[in-house]
Design a protein around this motif. Sequence first.
Motif, short mmCIF file in Angstrom:
data_model
loop_
_atom_site.label_atom_id
_atom_site.label_comp_id
_atom_site.label_asym_id
_atom_site.label_seq_id
_atom_site.Cartn_x
_atom_site.Cartn_y
_atom_site.Cartn_z
N GLY A 127 -22.78 27.40 18.87
CA GLY A 127 -24.12 27.84 17.74
C GLY A 127 -24.03 29.14 17.38
O GLY A 127 -25.04 29.21 16.54
N THR A 128 -23.01 29.28 16.99
CA THR A 128 -22.60 30.33 15.29
C THR A 128 -21.68 29.25 14.54
O THR A 128 -22.12 29.12 13.06
CB THR A 128 -21.97 32.08 15.67
OG1 THR A 128 -23.07 32.05 16.88
CG2 THR A 128 -21.45 32.68 14.52
N VAL A 129 -20.45 29.29 14.62
CA VAL A 129 -19.16 28.82 13.92
C VAL A 129 -20.08 27.43 13.59
O VAL A 129 -19.33 27.22 12.13
CB VAL A 129 -18.26 27.65 14.85
CG1 VAL A 129 -17.64 27.15 13.49
CG2 VAL A 129 -17.58 29.37 15.53
N PRO A 130 -20.79 26.47 13.89
CA PRO A 130 -20.69 25.16 13.13
C PRO A 130 -22.08 25.72 11.75
O PRO A 130 -22.06 26.03 10.34
CB PRO A 130 -21.76 24.63 13.95
CG PRO A 130 -21.54 24.73 15.10
CD PRO A 130 -21.09 25.83 15.38
N LEU A 131 -23.10 26.64 11.92
CA LEU A 131 -23.88 27.59 10.97
C LEU A 131 -23.25 28.10 9.99
O LEU A 131 -23.42 28.10 9.01
CB LEU A 131 -25.15 28.01 11.84
CG LEU A 131 -25.89 27.31 12.51
CD1 LEU A 131 -27.19 29.02 13.53
CD2 LEU A 131 -26.23 25.98 11.84
N VAL A 132 -22.15 29.13 10.55
CA VAL A 132 -21.27 29.55 9.26
C VAL A 132 -20.88 28.64 8.60
O VAL A 132 -20.26 28.84 7.49
CB VAL A 132 -20.05 30.79 9.86
CG1 VAL A 132 -19.98 31.52 9.21
CG2 VAL A 132 -21.11 31.76 10.38
N TRP A 133 -20.15 27.81 9.22
CA TRP A 133 -19.34 26.95 8.65
C TRP A 133 -20.29 26.18 7.06
O TRP A 133 -19.75 25.89 6.27
CB TRP A 133 -19.36 25.71 9.48
CG TRP A 133 -18.03 24.62 8.52
CD1 TRP A 133 -17.80 24.26 6.96
CD2 TRP A 133 -17.16 23.63 9.61
NE1 TRP A 133 -17.09 23.34 7.61
CE2 TRP A 133 -16.48 22.99 9.32
CE3 TRP A 133 -17.20 23.55 10.82
CZ2 TRP A 133 -15.43 21.51 9.02
CZ3 TRP A 133 -15.78 22.34 11.41
CH2 TRP A 133 -15.49 21.62 10.58
N MET A 134 -22.11 25.69 7.87
CA MET A 134 -22.25 25.58 6.99
C MET A 134 -22.74 26.08 5.74
O MET A 134 -22.68 25.72 4.44
CB MET A 134 -23.44 24.48 7.42
CG MET A 134 -23.40 23.82 8.04
SD MET A 134 -25.03 23.44 8.86
CE MET A 134 -24.84 22.58 10.09
N THR A 135 -22.67 27.07 5.47
CA THR A 135 -22.34 28.16 5.07
C THR A 135 -21.09 28.30 3.89
O THR A 135 -21.90 29.31 2.69
CB THR A 135 -23.51 29.22 5.10
OG1 THR A 135 -22.20 30.19 5.65
CG2 THR A 135 -24.42 29.86 6.02
N LEU A 136 -20.36 28.48 4.53
CA LEU A 136 -19.12 28.07 3.30
C LEU A 136 -18.85 27.02 2.62
O LEU A 136 -17.63 26.61 2.15
CB LEU A 136 -17.97 28.23 4.74
CG LEU A 136 -18.04 30.20 4.76
CD1 LEU A 136 -16.83 30.28 5.90
CD2 LEU A 136 -18.22 30.58 3.82
N VAL A 137 -19.81 25.44 3.16
CA VAL A 137 -19.57 24.64 2.53
C VAL A 137 -19.70 24.87 0.61
O VAL A 137 -20.93 25.23 0.33
CB VAL A 137 -20.31 23.30 2.55
CG1 VAL A 137 -21.01 22.17 1.93
CG2 VAL A 137 -20.42 23.02 4.18
N PRO A 138 -18.87 24.47 0.38
CA PRO A 138 -18.50 24.50 -1.17
C PRO A 138 -19.42 24.08 -2.12
O PRO A 138 -20.03 23.14 -1.70
CB PRO A 138 -17.08 24.39 -1.77
CG PRO A 138 -16.51 23.21 -1.47
CD PRO A 138 -17.57 23.55 0.77
N GLY A 139 -20.04 24.43 -2.81
CA GLY A 139 -21.36 23.78 -4.14
C GLY A 139 -20.35 23.06 -5.25
O GLY A 139 -19.26 23.39 -4.96
N SER A 140 -21.35 22.08 -5.44
CA SER A 140 -20.56 21.14 -6.67
C SER A 140 -19.68 22.06 -7.78
O SER A 140 -19.00 21.26 -8.33
CB SER A 140 -21.69 20.40 -7.34
OG SER A 140 -22.74 21.31 -8.09
#
Length: 222
Positions: A98-111
């Motif tokens: 419930g935590t790791v995937p959401l944190v992962w999404m916040t660290l997805v790099p922008g353009s």
Amino acid sequence: MTLSAPPRRTPIVLLALAVLAVAALAHVLRRPLLMAAPTCLAGRWNGCGDTVNGVALMTLVALPPAVLVVGVLARRRRAAGAAGAWRLSTAEVGLVLGTVPLVWMTLVPGSGAGVVPGRVSLVPLQDLVTMGTLGIVGNLLLFAALGFFAPVRFAALASVPRVLALAAACSLLVETAQYVLQLDRVSSVDDVLLNALGAVPAACASRRWWRTAVRQAEPVGP
């Protein structure tokens, strides 16, 4: 005549909840998931693991195996005579999934990742206006699983102030990582506030279970 104890229904309930969760999420997110499915099935990181849609798809796929992991951990605990086997095992797996995937999404790099320098917003409540409803809800949910499951698993965290402090610390680490790694994201104090506040009602929702953990951790008097 002695009545036999009713069969334990926890595994069945967990499996049913997992199936319902998968079906509900798949229905709501069917369009973005279908967009990410070909890339993820092909095993390509670019377009799968570095996108929000791809991470959501992988999280959805991980739900049924996560239920099996809960069952394995709980059975091992029960075999060892541990109390609260299902509760502790569910808390461990739920905390991670419930935590790791959401944190992962916040660290997805922008353009502009790696090119645009890190940006910081330190004025409280300034970014709430431009964040939008989806952004506010997402920030509130980021550490909701942490708030719900952490005090269930760890007796030392079984208080609202400690959950609040833990969520704030974790959020500060995420915001710092966004800045240091130059992910083309704004490191905002409002994100930290929302992340921390979102963990509080989640912790209150699981109070009946983490209170038990506190009582079990207390030494028994003479």
